[in-house]
Design a protein around this motif. Structure first.
Motif, PDB file in Angstrom:
ATOM      1  N   PRO A 107       0.817  -1.219   0.000  1.00 23.61           N
ATOM      2  CA  PRO A 107       0.000   0.000   0.000  1.00 23.61           C
ATOM      3  C   PRO A 107       0.851   1.270   0.000  1.00 23.61           C
ATOM      4  N   ARG A 108       0.522   2.162  -0.893  1.00 20.72           N
ATOM      5  CA  ARG A 108       1.269   3.418  -0.944  1.00 20.72           C
ATOM      6  C   ARG A 108       1.090   4.207   0.352  1.00 20.72           C
ATOM      7  N   SER A 109      -0.040   4.024   0.992  1.00 19.49           N
ATOM      8  CA  SER A 109      -0.319   4.738   2.238  1.00 19.49           C
ATOM      9  C   SER A 109       0.660   4.377   3.354  1.00 19.49           C
ATOM     10  N   LYS A 110       1.398   3.257   3.164  1.00 20.29           N
ATOM     11  CA  LYS A 110       2.343   2.817   4.188  1.00 20.29           C
ATOM     12  C   LYS A 110       3.806   3.044   3.788  1.00 20.29           C
ATOM     13  N   ARG A 111       4.018   3.821   2.752  1.00 17.96           N
ATOM     14  CA  ARG A 111       5.392   4.025   2.283  1.00 17.96           C
ATOM     15  C   ARG A 111       6.257   4.732   3.320  1.00 17.96           C
ATOM     16  N   GLY A 112       5.663   5.529   4.169  1.00 21.73           N
ATOM     17  CA  GLY A 112       6.433   6.243   5.176  1.00 21.73           C
ATOM     18  C   GLY A 112       6.404   5.600   6.549  1.00 21.73           C
ATOM     19  N   GLU A 113       6.054   4.318   6.632  1.00 20.12           N
ATOM     20  CA  GLU A 113       5.946   3.637   7.927  1.00 20.12           C
ATOM     21  C   GLU A 113       7.268   3.627   8.703  1.00 20.12           C
ATOM     22  N   TRP A 114       8.388   3.610   7.983  1.00 19.19           N
ATOM     23  CA  TRP A 114       9.687   3.564   8.661  1.00 19.19           C
ATOM     24  C   TRP A 114       9.911   4.796   9.535  1.00 19.19           C
ATOM     25  N   GLN A 140      13.453  -0.417   0.564  1.00 18.75           N
ATOM     26  CA  GLN A 140      13.828   0.115   1.868  1.00 18.75           C
ATOM     27  C   GLN A 140      12.623   0.711   2.600  1.00 18.75           C
ATOM     28  N   ALA A 141      11.610   1.092   1.846  1.00 14.83           N
ATOM     29  CA  ALA A 141      10.415   1.643   2.464  1.00 14.83           C
ATOM     30  C   ALA A 141       9.507   0.550   3.014  1.00 14.83           C
ATOM     31  N   TYR A 142       9.603  -0.667   2.454  1.00 12.58           N
ATOM     32  CA  TYR A 142       8.648  -1.715   2.815  1.00 12.58           C
ATOM     33  C   TYR A 142       9.238  -2.972   3.437  1.00 12.58           C
ATOM     34  N   ASP A 143      10.422  -3.376   3.015  1.00 12.02           N
ATOM     35  CA  ASP A 143      10.964  -4.642   3.503  1.00 12.02           C
ATOM     36  C   ASP A 143      11.564  -4.473   4.896  1.00 12.02           C
ATOM     37  N   PRO A 144      11.169  -5.313   5.857  1.00 11.53           N
ATOM     38  CA  PRO A 144      11.666  -5.172   7.240  1.00 11.53           C
ATOM     39  C   PRO A 144      13.183  -5.224   7.349  1.00 11.53           C
ATOM     40  N   ARG A 145      13.832  -6.048   6.533  1.00 14.70           N
ATOM     41  CA  ARG A 145      15.292  -6.154   6.595  1.00 14.70           C
ATOM     42  C   ARG A 145      15.963  -4.858   6.135  1.00 14.70           C
ATOM     43  N   CYS A 146      15.421  -4.259   5.090  1.00 14.76           N
ATOM     44  CA  CYS A 146      16.055  -3.066   4.523  1.00 14.76           C
ATOM     45  C   CYS A 146      15.518  -1.754   5.085  1.00 14.76           C
ATOM     46  N   MET A 147      14.431  -1.822   5.828  1.00 15.39           N
ATOM     47  CA  MET A 147      13.841  -0.607   6.388  1.00 15.39           C
ATOM     48  C   MET A 147      14.791   0.102   7.352  1.00 15.39           C
ATOM     49  N   GLU A 358      24.643   0.270   8.706  1.00  9.69           N
ATOM     50  CA  GLU A 358      24.545  -0.505   9.941  1.00  9.69           C
ATOM     51  C   GLU A 358      25.870  -0.509  10.696  1.00  9.69           C
ATOM     52  N   ILE A 359      26.966  -0.570   9.951  1.00  8.58           N
ATOM     53  CA  ILE A 359      28.288  -0.506  10.595  1.00  8.58           C
ATOM     54  C   ILE A 359      28.492   0.879  11.200  1.00  8.58           C
ATOM     55  N   ILE A 360      28.110   1.903  10.461  1.00 11.15           N
ATOM     56  CA  ILE A 360      28.272   3.278  10.958  1.00 11.15           C
ATOM     57  C   ILE A 360      27.527   3.465  12.279  1.00 11.15           C
ATOM     58  N   MET A 361      26.312   2.938  12.351  1.00 12.42           N
ATOM     59  CA  MET A 361      25.514   3.104  13.565  1.00 12.42           C
ATOM     60  C   MET A 361      26.177   2.435  14.774  1.00 12.42           C
ATOM     61  N   GLU A 362      26.983   1.418  14.530  1.00 10.59           N
ATOM     62  CA  GLU A 362      27.650   0.722  15.637  1.00 10.59           C
ATOM     63  C   GLU A 362      28.838   1.493  16.179  1.00 10.59           C
ATOM     64  N   VAL A 363      29.355   2.458  15.412  1.00 14.11           N
ATOM     65  CA  VAL A 363      30.551   3.162  15.862  1.00 14.11           C
ATOM     66  C   VAL A 363      30.296   4.642  16.155  1.00 14.11           C
TER      67      VAL A 363
END
Length: 364
Positions: A107-114, A140-147, A358-363
């Protein structure tokens, strides 16, 4: 308006460089030299053959005669699209894009869920002074792994004092993969909608989270009068300016994979490496085929949606095996398609796959 290079099959001298450089040649039925020759002679082409192409661009980059075989394949696909002779998975991706403006049909209505998962408020682009847009890829807007990628980059930019905004539900698919699947009409609709939105909000700069989006917006939308960058370019500049610093060491052997659309097609090799080299304790390893010679993960050109019904060792598995052989403790890349393709074979072999943010966020 479709801004694309034309294929000129009449220039082909059948040298075979295209096939020799193709990551699918020899392991699938894709033989680009043969496809070009059959096209020259107006011979029939088996309807599934063009779908093995990952649109990595290797054949076009290496062709000595500027035949542009990649565009020829997109044209072949377009003819099959018009005839309705396409794999069901591709058909569903195109239908999902037509209805919901993303190939997953979410759903386009959920594109900004992240945005709801963040502990910081990201303004709509209309509320910013800079008119600097953070453009998220569909996956990246929808897939839980890439969100986590847009979430991470938003936090990093915010920490570095960069003002930016988002479009939320007004954002539509960039169309990069849609054009490569041969649906030129739908691509043109997406392009026109996005361009109208950019103009409506007076957008001055776009930070693309996916190399695929960056490629479309930067190279295939024509002259927008808008600066378009991949997020790694922005972060590398922030490190140089001193607005982005790392506080924790990362004593890990990390091997970096160059995504096709970031590396070989747009020559962005140094920005991701500058980020990784700036992390204390991180040991950066390289694949035997890196930079211009990086082996495609097989995610582009619609292959994220179409799985060939043949059995062969995937390129992603080959790269995972090489990473392990080189002693890597983490495999990293800066493209969501690559992350998704590496995840399964790497997890099976105990090798963590991390998108660069993800690496950046760890450091931090």
């Amino acid at each position: 308006m479709i801004n694309q290079k034309q294929s000129n099959v009449s220039m082909c001298m059948q040298c075979g460089v295209c096939t020799a450089s193709c990551p699918e040649a020899g392991i699938t039925d894709l033989n680009i030299r043969m496809l070009v020759r059959r096209n020259q002679l107006n011979r029939g082409i088996e309807k599934l053959t063009p779908w093995f192409c990952t649109s990595c661009g290797e054949c076009t980059l290496r062709c000595p005669r500027s035949v542009n075989p990649s565009e020829m394949i997109f044209d072949l696909r377009s003819a099959f699209v018009e005839e309705g002779q396409i794999p069901l998975a591709i058909q569903k991706a195109l239908e999902g894009t037509f209805v919901q403006k993303n190939p997953w049909g979410r759903p386009r209505s959920k594109r900004g869920e992240w945005l709801k998962e963040l502990n910081i408020k990201i303004p709509h682009i209309s509320e910013t002074n800079s008119k600097k847009l953070l453009f998220s890829c569909c996956i990246q807007a929808y897939d839980p792994r890439c969100m986590v990628i847009p979430m991470n980059v938003a936090k990093i930019l915010n920490k570095g004092g960069i003002e930016f905004g988002v479009l939320g539900t007004e954002e539509a698919c960039c169309g990069n993969e849609i054009r490569r699947m041969g649906e030129f009409g739908l691509y043109e609709e997406l392009q026109e909608e996005n361009m109208a939105t950019f103009q409506n909000y007076g957008i001055q700069e776009i930070i693309a989270l996916s190399p695929h989006c960056m490629n479309a917006l930067k190279n295939e939308y024509g002259d927008l009068g808008i600066k378009v960058s991949h997020y790694t370019e922005v972060l590398a500049a922030m490190i140089e300016e001193g607005s982005l610093t790392f506080n924790s060491p990362y004593k890990t052997k990390v091997i970096y994979h160059d995504p096709c659309f970031l590396g070989k097609q747009n020559k962005i090799f140094e920005a991701p490496r500058k980020i990784l080299r700036g992390i204390d304790g991180l040991e950066l390893l390289e694949f035997s085929g890196s930079r211009e010679n990086s082996l495609c993960c097989e995610g582009g050109g619609g292959r994220m949606f179409y799985e060939p019904e043949i059995s062969y060792q995937r390129n992603s598995e080959k790269k995972v095996l090489e990473a392990i052989q080189k002693g890597a403790q983490v495999l990293t890349t800066s493209c969501p398609f690559c992350v998704m393709n590496f995840e399964d074979p790497a997890t099976d072999k105990g090798l963590p796959v991390k998108e660069l943010s993800e690496i950046i966020m760890e450091v931090l």
